[in-house]
Structures are given as structure tokens and as C-alpha cells.
Design a protein around this motif. Structure first.
Motif, PDB file in Angstrom:
ATOM      1  N   TRP A  73       0.815  -1.208   0.000  1.00 36.45           N
ATOM      2  CA  TRP A  73       0.000   0.000   0.000  1.00 36.45           C
ATOM      3  C   TRP A  73       0.854   1.265   0.000  1.00 36.45           C
ATOM      4  O   TRP A  73       0.522   2.249  -0.672  1.00 36.45           O
ATOM      5  N   ALA A  76       2.202   1.589  -3.526  1.00 37.58           N
ATOM      6  CA  ALA A  76       1.164   1.997  -4.474  1.00 37.58           C
ATOM      7  C   ALA A  76       0.900   3.490  -4.378  1.00 37.58           C
ATOM      8  O   ALA A  76       0.772   4.189  -5.399  1.00 37.58           O
ATOM      9  N   ILE A 195      -2.181  -2.389  -5.910  1.00 37.69           N
ATOM     10  CA  ILE A 195      -3.466  -2.247  -5.207  1.00 37.69           C
ATOM     11  C   ILE A 195      -4.328  -3.480  -5.390  1.00 37.69           C
ATOM     12  O   ILE A 195      -4.944  -3.988  -4.432  1.00 37.69           O
TER      13      ILE A 195
END
Length: 202
Positions: A73, A76, A195
Motif C-alpha cells: 500500500w 502503491a 493495489i
């Protein structure tokens, strides 16, 4: 083929594919901006991670998937930010000599973020290369790891300084628009893949 040669070819096979890290090295090479520092950081990072995996850290990484999830995360988000930045640069492209120079610290920090916030880096170097190295016995594993590290040295050096050698030819606003658009698309695609999650992360 020797164990060292196998390690070199395996390492090259994993790092040659253009990703966020390679795209940044390419861009810095074309900008002729702190190329040596970026190449050195990427080489040292790969060598560190490859030897860490060979020493057995790969099993530890595989045991704690939550670490990779956090990196997924964070990576990303960073890649999406970089994609937006590239698209904005493409909107008003400038030639190399007209671009605002960045400090060495800023460039190195960006290279470090693109390296260490990418969970695939750990999967390729620590887990995969570490596992392959350990199939060659106590002594052979370090020979394999050294070969993989040599592959990283060859590739990053050729990419960074090769791009710098071509910068004079490519130093036109139109070329930079294409480069920034391509990098933006690549960063966005990589962010989306992180993601959504890939097979390697599940």
C-alpha cells in the motif's frame, strides 16, 4: 554453466524488466543528474537484499506477509504520486538544460523509496534469489549470490550511464514529453497492480 554464471543470468532475468526503479534510473541518466549516486544506491541495495536472502532472511519475509502488505500500500501510494508528477511534467515539457536541477539528497531518497517500498523487490531478491542460491549447498550458494549481484552491477551501470551517453541525442522537449508520459503510465500501472494484488503477493 558455472554456478556463478547461473546466478548472473538469473539475476539479470529478474531485474532487466522495466519497473519503477529502472524507469527512474533511465530518467536520471537522461537528465545527467546524480547518475553515479543513483546507480550506486541501486547496486548496493540489490547486493544487500540478495545476500540477506542467501543468508536465510527470505524465510523470515515469507513468514510475515503483513510486512509485504504494508509495503504494497505504501508503494502503491508513492507510485501514484510519481505518476501524477510525470504527467504534469509531460504537460509542459522542457529540454534537459531547462529543467530545474534536484539536489543529490532528494534524488537518492526518491531512488531509495522506489526501491524499498516495492514488495516485488523483496520477493525477487530476498525470497526467490535467496531460495535459488540455497539450492547450491553451503559454499555454492554464495557463488550463486555473487553471480546474481554481478548481474545487478552490470545492468544498473549499463542502464544509468548508457542513458547518460544518449542524453545529448534525446535532449528535446518532445522526447521528454514521450518519456514522462511513458513513465507516468508505467508508474500508474504498477500502482494499480499493487493495489489489486498480484499472484506473487497472495
Amino acid at each position: 554453466m558455472s554456478i556463478f554464471g547461473m546466478g548472473t543470468l538469473t539475476g539479470l532475468a529478474l531485474i532487466v524488466a522495466i519497473g519503477a526503479q529502472n524507469a527512474f534510473i533511465l530518467r536520471q541518466g537522461l537528465r545527467r543528474e546524480h547518475v553515479g549516486a543513483v546507480v550506486a544506491l541501486c547496486i548496493l541495495s540489490d547486493v544487500l537484499l540478495i545476500f540477506a536472502g542467501t543468508a536465510g532472511i527470505g524465510a523470515l519475509v515469507a513468514t510475515f506477509p503483513a510486512v509485504l502488505e504494508i509495503l504494497r500500500w505504501a508503494g502503491a501510494g508513492y507510485l501514484l504520486w510519481w505518476a501524477v508528477r510525470s504527467f504534469r511534467a509531460a504537460w509542459k515539457p522542457t529540454a534537459l538544460q531547462e529543467q530545474t536541477p534536484r539536489s543529490r539528497g532528494s534524488v537518492v531518497l526518491t531512488a531509495a523509496a522506489l526501491t524499498y517500498l516495492n514488495p516485488h523487490v523483496y520477493l525477487d531478491t530476498v525470497v526467490l534469489l535467496g531460495s535459488l542460491a540455497n539450492q547450491h549447498g553451503v559454499q555454492g550458494r554464495w557463488i550463486f549470490a555473487s553471480g546474481a549481484a554481478a548481474g545487478s552491477v552490470l545492468w544498473f551501470t549499463a542502464l544509468g550511464f548508457g542513458a547518460r551517453a544518449l542524453s545529448a541525442v534525446l535532449n528535446r522537449p518532445g522526447v521528454w514529453r514521450v518519456i514522462d508520459i511513458c513513465i507516468g503510465v508505467m508508474m500508474a500501472a504498477l500502482a494499480v497492480s499493487l493495489i489489486l494484488g498480484s499472484a506473487l503477493l497472495t
